[in-house]
Design a protein around this motif. Structure first.
Motif, PDB file in Angstrom:
ATOM      1  N   ALA A 168      -3.519   5.539  10.148  1.00  0.00           N
ATOM      2  CA  ALA A 168      -4.240   5.064   9.058  1.00  0.00           C
ATOM      3  C   ALA A 168      -4.095   3.505   8.757  1.00  0.00           C
ATOM      4  O   ALA A 168      -4.820   3.029   7.723  1.00  0.00           O
ATOM      5  N   ALA A 169      -3.229   2.738   9.379  1.00  0.00           N
ATOM      6  CA  ALA A 169      -2.591   1.428   8.966  1.00  0.00           C
ATOM      7  C   ALA A 169      -3.404   0.501   9.710  1.00  0.00           C
ATOM      8  O   ALA A 169      -3.901   0.630  10.958  1.00  0.00           O
TER       9      ALA A 169
ATOM     10  N   LYS B 218       0.344   3.792   2.214  1.00  0.00           N
ATOM     11  CA  LYS B 218       0.213   4.329   3.251  1.00  0.00           C
ATOM     12  C   LYS B 218       1.407   4.977   3.957  1.00  0.00           C
ATOM     13  O   LYS B 218       2.450   4.455   3.915  1.00  0.00           O
ATOM     14  N   ARG B 219       1.158   6.274   4.536  1.00  0.00           N
ATOM     15  CA  ARG B 219       2.134   7.192   5.328  1.00  0.00           C
ATOM     16  C   ARG B 219       1.877   7.490   6.526  1.00  0.00           C
ATOM     17  O   ARG B 219       2.978   7.993   7.243  1.00  0.00           O
ATOM     18  N   ASP B 220       0.732   7.016   7.042  1.00  0.00           N
ATOM     19  CA  ASP B 220       0.400   7.494   8.597  1.00  0.00           C
ATOM     20  C   ASP B 220       0.008   6.171   9.239  1.00  0.00           C
ATOM     21  O   ASP B 220      -0.947   5.563   8.778  1.00  0.00           O
TER      22      ASP B 220
ATOM     23  N   ASP C 145      -0.670  -3.143   6.253  1.00  0.00           N
ATOM     24  CA  ASP C 145       0.370  -2.518   6.196  1.00  0.00           C
ATOM     25  C   ASP C 145       1.572  -2.662   7.151  1.00  0.00           C
ATOM     26  O   ASP C 145       2.572  -1.991   6.878  1.00  0.00           O
TER      27      ASP C 145
ATOM     28  N   SER D 271       0.633  -1.345   0.040  1.00  0.00           N
ATOM     29  CA  SER D 271       0.034   0.131  -0.207  1.00  0.00           C
ATOM     30  C   SER D 271       0.774   1.310   0.016  1.00  0.00           C
ATOM     31  O   SER D 271       2.093   1.191   0.259  1.00  0.00           O
TER      32      SER D 271
END
Length: 259
Positions: free
Chosen positions: A147-148, A142-144, A199, A140
């Motif tokens: 939110a994982a 995802k960077r935060d 994630d 993914s």
């Protein structure tokens, strides 16, 4: 025939044999019943699988139980879980698979995971990406960490201190991640990680035969794999952390409080 093709065919044949002894209505009545079914499944899956892998790679060693949590000697080794998720199989569940990984000098270089129910096959060769039924997998974006979706799992330790660390790590992640899951076996959350549906994954006292295939698939799909403190992972390491690259530093920080 390429090595990947030969390994894939061997895993699919083992999976087909396991399907013949799988029943959605299976319900073991006690531990003796459960372990008898587990032993039967191992015998069914390994019947032919070990011989076919020996033909495919004659010089490769076979990972024995006592080597699953230790550093491997140099050379090539097969790390095989003939029935990954065996307990699921004997309870009539669908989440089980045949996993085969070739390691070279401690590094996974080829992996096949065949899930007979649904007829899905995951493959990876080092440097050539991770694939599901011919479709390339990617982690993914995802960077935060907030939110994982992250996952851990119980390994075969039996040590009270390890159980405590698992619980403490879940508590640590509950305050940081969107969703924390605890799942057994470890291969399946790593397949979701490789496919961008999960994630991050961490585990204490991992067993190599249950980890190696998913680790290669996840890293070939773009994930970062280290020990939990961020140092390099090798077979025999007492823990592992595998995440989307942008989340790795935050995951290390989140788990740093676990003693």
């Amino acid at each position: 025939m390429t090595l990947l093709t030969a390994v894939t065919e061997a895993a699919r044949k083992a999976g087909a044999r396991l399907l013949t002894v799988h029943s959605p209505s299976a319900r073991p009545s006690d531990r003796a019943d459960l372990f008898a079914a587990v032993s039967r499944n191992d015998a069914v899956a390994l019947d032919g699988l070990r011989a076919e892998l020996a033909v495919a790679r004659p010089g490769a060693g076979w990972l024995e139980d006592e080597q699953e949590t230790t550093e491997l000697p140099p050379g090539e080794w097969w790390a095989v879980d003939a029935v990954e998720g065996n307990v699921n199989h004997v309870h009539g569940l669908a989440e089980w698979a045949v996993t085969v990984t070739l390691l070279r000098d401690g590094v996974p270089v080829l992996a096949v995971v065949h899930q007979p129910i649904g007829d899905h096959t995951y493959t990876a060769v080092a440097g050539e990406g991770a694939w599901l039924d011919g479709t390339r997998l990617r982690v993914s974006a995802k960077r935060d960490l907030g939110a994982a979706i992250v996952t851990t799992g119980q390994a075969e330790s039996g040590q009270t201190a390890t159980y405590r660390r698992i619980g403490d790590s879940v508590t640590a992640m509950l305050g940081r991640a969107l969703l924390v899951r605890v799942s057994v076996p470890s291969t399946f959350p790593l397949l979701l990680l490789a496919n961008g549906q999960n994630d991050g994954f961490w585990q204490y006292e991992p067993v190599l035969s249950g980890l190696a295939a998913g680790l290669l698939l996840a890293t070939e799909a773009g994930a970062t794999a280290t020990r939990i403190d961020g140092s390099p992972w090798r077979p025999g390491s007492p823990d592992v952390l595998i995440t989307v690259p942008a989340l790795h530093e935050a995951a290390v920080a989140a788990l740093s409080s676990v003693g």
